[in-house]
Design a protein around this motif. Sequence first.
Motif, PDB file in Angstrom:
ATOM      1  N   VAL A  82      -0.609   0.786  -7.390  1.00  0.00           N
ATOM      2  CA  VAL A  82      -0.652   0.333  -5.999  1.00  0.00           C
ATOM      3  C   VAL A  82      -0.897  -1.178  -5.945  1.00  0.00           C
ATOM      4  O   VAL A  82      -0.209  -1.910  -5.229  1.00  0.00           O
ATOM      5  CB  VAL A  82      -1.753   1.083  -5.218  1.00  0.00           C
ATOM      6  CG1 VAL A  82      -1.955   0.463  -3.836  1.00  0.00           C
ATOM      7  CG2 VAL A  82      -1.399   2.564  -5.081  1.00  0.00           C
ATOM      8  N   ALA A  83      -1.879  -1.654  -6.716  1.00  0.00           N
ATOM      9  CA  ALA A  83      -2.189  -3.084  -6.725  1.00  0.00           C
ATOM     10  C   ALA A  83      -0.995  -3.914  -7.182  1.00  0.00           C
ATOM     11  O   ALA A  83      -0.767  -5.027  -6.688  1.00  0.00           O
ATOM     12  CB  ALA A  83      -3.390  -3.360  -7.629  1.00  0.00           C
ATOM     13  N   GLY A  84      -0.221  -3.374  -8.112  1.00  0.00           N
ATOM     14  CA  GLY A  84       0.910  -4.114  -8.653  1.00  0.00           C
ATOM     15  C   GLY A  84       2.090  -4.215  -7.714  1.00  0.00           C
ATOM     16  O   GLY A  84       2.898  -5.150  -7.829  1.00  0.00           O
TER      17      GLY A  84
ATOM     18  N   ILE B 216     -10.715   4.865   0.125  1.00  0.00           N
ATOM     19  CA  ILE B 216      -9.525   5.720   0.173  1.00  0.00           C
ATOM     20  C   ILE B 216      -9.762   6.839  -0.836  1.00  0.00           C
ATOM     21  O   ILE B 216      -9.809   6.593  -2.046  1.00  0.00           O
ATOM     22  CB  ILE B 216      -8.244   4.938  -0.173  1.00  0.00           C
ATOM     23  CG1 ILE B 216      -8.051   3.762   0.800  1.00  0.00           C
ATOM     24  CG2 ILE B 216      -7.029   5.862  -0.148  1.00  0.00           C
ATOM     25  CD1 ILE B 216      -6.911   2.836   0.419  1.00  0.00           C
ATOM     26  N   ILE B 217      -9.936   8.056  -0.342  1.00  0.00           N
ATOM     27  CA  ILE B 217     -10.330   9.173  -1.201  1.00  0.00           C
ATOM     28  C   ILE B 217      -9.152  10.131  -1.369  1.00  0.00           C
ATOM     29  O   ILE B 217      -8.565  10.585  -0.389  1.00  0.00           O
ATOM     30  CB  ILE B 217     -11.544   9.910  -0.613  1.00  0.00           C
ATOM     31  CG1 ILE B 217     -12.724   8.934  -0.451  1.00  0.00           C
ATOM     32  CG2 ILE B 217     -11.951  11.077  -1.498  1.00  0.00           C
ATOM     33  CD1 ILE B 217     -13.924   9.524   0.264  1.00  0.00           C
ATOM     34  N   VAL B 218      -8.810  10.425  -2.622  1.00  0.00           N
ATOM     35  CA  VAL B 218      -7.700  11.329  -2.919  1.00  0.00           C
ATOM     36  C   VAL B 218      -8.236  12.565  -3.642  1.00  0.00           C
ATOM     37  O   VAL B 218      -9.412  12.617  -4.026  1.00  0.00           O
ATOM     38  CB  VAL B 218      -6.616  10.628  -3.773  1.00  0.00           C
ATOM     39  CG1 VAL B 218      -6.135   9.350  -3.096  1.00  0.00           C
ATOM     40  CG2 VAL B 218      -7.138  10.314  -5.175  1.00  0.00           C
ATOM     41  N   SER B 219      -7.377  13.545  -3.834  1.00  0.00           N
ATOM     42  CA  SER B 219      -7.770  14.760  -4.553  1.00  0.00           C
ATOM     43  C   SER B 219      -8.032  14.443  -6.019  1.00  0.00           C
ATOM     44  O   SER B 219      -7.371  13.584  -6.609  1.00  0.00           O
ATOM     45  CB  SER B 219      -6.675  15.814  -4.444  1.00  0.00           C
ATOM     46  OG  SER B 219      -6.457  16.179  -3.093  1.00  0.00           O
TER      47      SER B 219
ATOM     48  N   LEU C 205       0.874   8.233  -4.266  1.00  0.00           N
ATOM     49  CA  LEU C 205       1.174   6.794  -4.281  1.00  0.00           C
ATOM     50  C   LEU C 205       1.517   6.314  -2.871  1.00  0.00           C
ATOM     51  O   LEU C 205       1.025   5.273  -2.414  1.00  0.00           O
ATOM     52  CB  LEU C 205       2.327   6.508  -5.236  1.00  0.00           C
ATOM     53  CG  LEU C 205       2.792   5.052  -5.322  1.00  0.00           C
ATOM     54  CD1 LEU C 205       1.750   4.187  -6.015  1.00  0.00           C
ATOM     55  CD2 LEU C 205       4.127   4.971  -6.063  1.00  0.00           C
ATOM     56  N   GLU C 206       2.333   7.075  -2.171  1.00  0.00           N
ATOM     57  CA  GLU C 206       2.715   6.707  -0.809  1.00  0.00           C
ATOM     58  C   GLU C 206       1.501   6.733   0.125  1.00  0.00           C
ATOM     59  O   GLU C 206       1.308   5.817   0.945  1.00  0.00           O
ATOM     60  CB  GLU C 206       3.791   7.659  -0.288  1.00  0.00           C
ATOM     61  CG  GLU C 206       4.274   7.314   1.118  1.00  0.00           C
ATOM     62  CD  GLU C 206       5.348   8.260   1.622  1.00  0.00           C
ATOM     63  OE1 GLU C 206       6.024   7.897   2.600  1.00  0.00           O
ATOM     64  OE2 GLU C 206       5.512   9.350   1.048  1.00  0.00           O
ATOM     65  N   THR C 207       0.669   7.756  -0.003  1.00  0.00           N
ATOM     66  CA  THR C 207      -0.514   7.885   0.848  1.00  0.00           C
ATOM     67  C   THR C 207      -1.457   6.698   0.666  1.00  0.00           C
ATOM     68  O   THR C 207      -1.930   6.092   1.643  1.00  0.00           O
ATOM     69  CB  THR C 207      -1.266   9.189   0.531  1.00  0.00           C
ATOM     70  OG1 THR C 207      -0.419  10.300   0.824  1.00  0.00           O
ATOM     71  CG2 THR C 207      -2.546   9.305   1.344  1.00  0.00           C
ATOM     72  N   VAL C 208      -1.735   6.343  -0.583  1.00  0.00           N
ATOM     73  CA  VAL C 208      -2.667   5.246  -0.858  1.00  0.00           C
ATOM     74  C   VAL C 208      -2.064   3.909  -0.422  1.00  0.00           C
ATOM     75  O   VAL C 208      -2.759   3.069   0.172  1.00  0.00           O
ATOM     76  CB  VAL C 208      -3.053   5.227  -2.348  1.00  0.00           C
ATOM     77  CG1 VAL C 208      -3.930   4.012  -2.666  1.00  0.00           C
ATOM     78  CG2 VAL C 208      -3.780   6.512  -2.732  1.00  0.00           C
TER      79      VAL C 208
ATOM     80  N   GLY D 160       0.567   3.642 -13.592  1.00  0.00           N
ATOM     81  CA  GLY D 160       1.734   4.478 -13.324  1.00  0.00           C
ATOM     82  C   GLY D 160       1.389   5.857 -12.828  1.00  0.00           C
ATOM     83  O   GLY D 160       0.228   6.225 -12.649  1.00  0.00           O
ATOM     84  N   ILE D 161       2.443   6.625 -12.618  1.00  0.00           N
ATOM     85  CA  ILE D 161       2.330   8.003 -12.156  1.00  0.00           C
ATOM     86  C   ILE D 161       3.211   8.895 -13.026  1.00  0.00           C
ATOM     87  O   ILE D 161       4.040   8.412 -13.813  1.00  0.00           O
ATOM     88  CB  ILE D 161       2.741   8.142 -10.672  1.00  0.00           C
ATOM     89  CG1 ILE D 161       4.169   7.645 -10.455  1.00  0.00           C
ATOM     90  CG2 ILE D 161       1.750   7.391  -9.772  1.00  0.00           C
ATOM     91  CD1 ILE D 161       4.713   7.888  -9.055  1.00  0.00           C
ATOM     92  N   ASN D 162       3.034  10.191 -12.849  1.00  0.00           N
ATOM     93  CA  ASN D 162       3.820  11.181 -13.576  1.00  0.00           C
ATOM     94  C   ASN D 162       4.998  11.657 -12.729  1.00  0.00           C
ATOM     95  O   ASN D 162       4.991  11.530 -11.499  1.00  0.00           O
ATOM     96  CB  ASN D 162       2.960  12.385 -13.950  1.00  0.00           C
ATOM     97  CG  ASN D 162       1.721  11.989 -14.725  1.00  0.00           C
ATOM     98  OD1 ASN D 162       1.725  11.025 -15.490  1.00  0.00           O
ATOM     99  ND2 ASN D 162       0.638  12.737 -14.530  1.00  0.00           N
ATOM    100  N   THR D 163       5.995  12.227 -13.378  1.00  0.00           N
ATOM    101  CA  THR D 163       7.087  12.894 -12.678  1.00  0.00           C
ATOM    102  C   THR D 163       7.342  14.231 -13.368  1.00  0.00           C
ATOM    103  O   THR D 163       6.750  14.535 -14.411  1.00  0.00           O
ATOM    104  CB  THR D 163       8.394  12.065 -12.696  1.00  0.00           C
ATOM    105  OG1 THR D 163       9.044  12.232 -13.960  1.00  0.00           O
ATOM    106  CG2 THR D 163       8.131  10.588 -12.435  1.00  0.00           C
ATOM    107  N   SER D 164       8.254  15.012 -12.815  1.00  0.00           N
ATOM    108  CA  SER D 164       8.590  16.294 -13.438  1.00  0.00           C
ATOM    109  C   SER D 164       9.251  16.096 -14.794  1.00  0.00           C
ATOM    110  O   SER D 164       9.315  17.021 -15.604  1.00  0.00           O
ATOM    111  CB  SER D 164       9.524  17.091 -12.520  1.00  0.00           C
ATOM    112  OG  SER D 164      10.721  16.359 -12.272  1.00  0.00           O
ATOM    113  N   HIS D 165       9.712  14.871 -15.071  1.00  0.00           N
ATOM    114  CA  HIS D 165      10.359  14.584 -16.358  1.00  0.00           C
ATOM    115  C   HIS D 165       9.359  14.220 -17.444  1.00  0.00           C
ATOM    116  O   HIS D 165       9.718  14.203 -18.620  1.00  0.00           O
ATOM    117  CB  HIS D 165      11.367  13.440 -16.195  1.00  0.00           C
ATOM    118  CG  HIS D 165      12.519  13.790 -15.314  1.00  0.00           C
ATOM    119  ND1 HIS D 165      13.565  14.577 -15.722  1.00  0.00           N
ATOM    120  CD2 HIS D 165      12.786  13.466 -14.029  1.00  0.00           C
ATOM    121  CE1 HIS D 165      14.439  14.724 -14.741  1.00  0.00           C
ATOM    122  NE2 HIS D 165      13.973  14.063 -13.699  1.00  0.00           N
TER     123      HIS D 165
END
Length: 382
Positions: free
Chosen positions: A129-131, A82-85, A96-99, A159-164
Amino acid sequence: MNAPQQNATINHVDAVTVPVVLGDRSYDIIIGDKLIERAGAEIASRLGKIRVAVVTDENVAKHHLERLTASLAEAGIDATPIIVSAGEKSKAFATLETVTNAVLAARLERGDAIVALGGGVIGDLSGFVAGIVRRGMKFIQIPTSLLAQVDSSVGGKTGINTSHGKNLVGVFYQPQLVLADTGVLNTLSPREFRAGYAEVAKYGLIDRPDFFEWLEKNWSDVFAGGAARTHAIAESCRSKAAVVARDEREHGDRALLNLGHTFGHALETATNYDSSRLVHGEGVAIGMALAYRFSARMNLSSVEAAERVEAHLQAVGLPTKLSQVPGGLPDAESLMASIAQDKKVSRGALTFILTRGIGQSFIAKDVPHSAVLEFLKDSLNH
């Protein structure tokens, strides 16, 4: 923590295993050359002939994906790439949704594994994703950047980042295995390697002054590769593993690992995670220099200690001042707004990792907002 065992000369480059001791969630970090070629055998010996999704980015895939999938196939492990940018912007809800959908489409089961092949972005995203997929799959880290090998691949933060802000959405989720192939670091750009080195220096600055002194003398050998590089990575992993074993979910002194990160994360948010302007390790380097200067300003540490830290970071080519962030920064009030969103803030009170000297970092709670604001204003002007 125990003091590091420093050697005047290190004349062998055997693989080193560093255990992370967490009861039934314990795992090994294996550090050495050509571990990607051994990955299939290492995974199969622990988890059997499972199926895996290999999450990676476009840049890493070009260098390492074919070798990894060949190693997995040789061990009888079926792999779905699974290859992302590439870049920090892949740590986002959309990716996250794509993966997640790709893993489900591959019909991987709970007993199968997510393999993160990449730097910190890929590790953080893949671990999340695994979690969450099927409420928890197996997870294996194969970090390909220095920063990921010594920091983000160890300890279970995902985790991931958000605009916050950075890393505000995620879970603690430990891997089953970390394979740190030191040879892959030869494909990094000098800038990426330097950025990872900031996290190596951090471990000496937290509570291992002997290690920091060793780095001051041997950093060029670490950059050159070989035994010194393996030693620096292993020592960093031992330091982090010891902290994680004591405080897995950052209720206490695991927060020490965030030395430089409160300032650094605010800078990353201010630059909109644009890696052409600032990468994570550069933000940490500036953040550590700021933490030492702020500690000196608060009469907690000496000016000489701050100057020593700044001199070492500058010697390896890392930025140490706010003025070195390309494209400029917002005003001090805007940076304070980002700091107020930091995960270490509790009921509005500011928490920083400050220091009483080299290797004498501590958790400072209730740091006065006004003192930080004035310090930022002065730092923006220098």
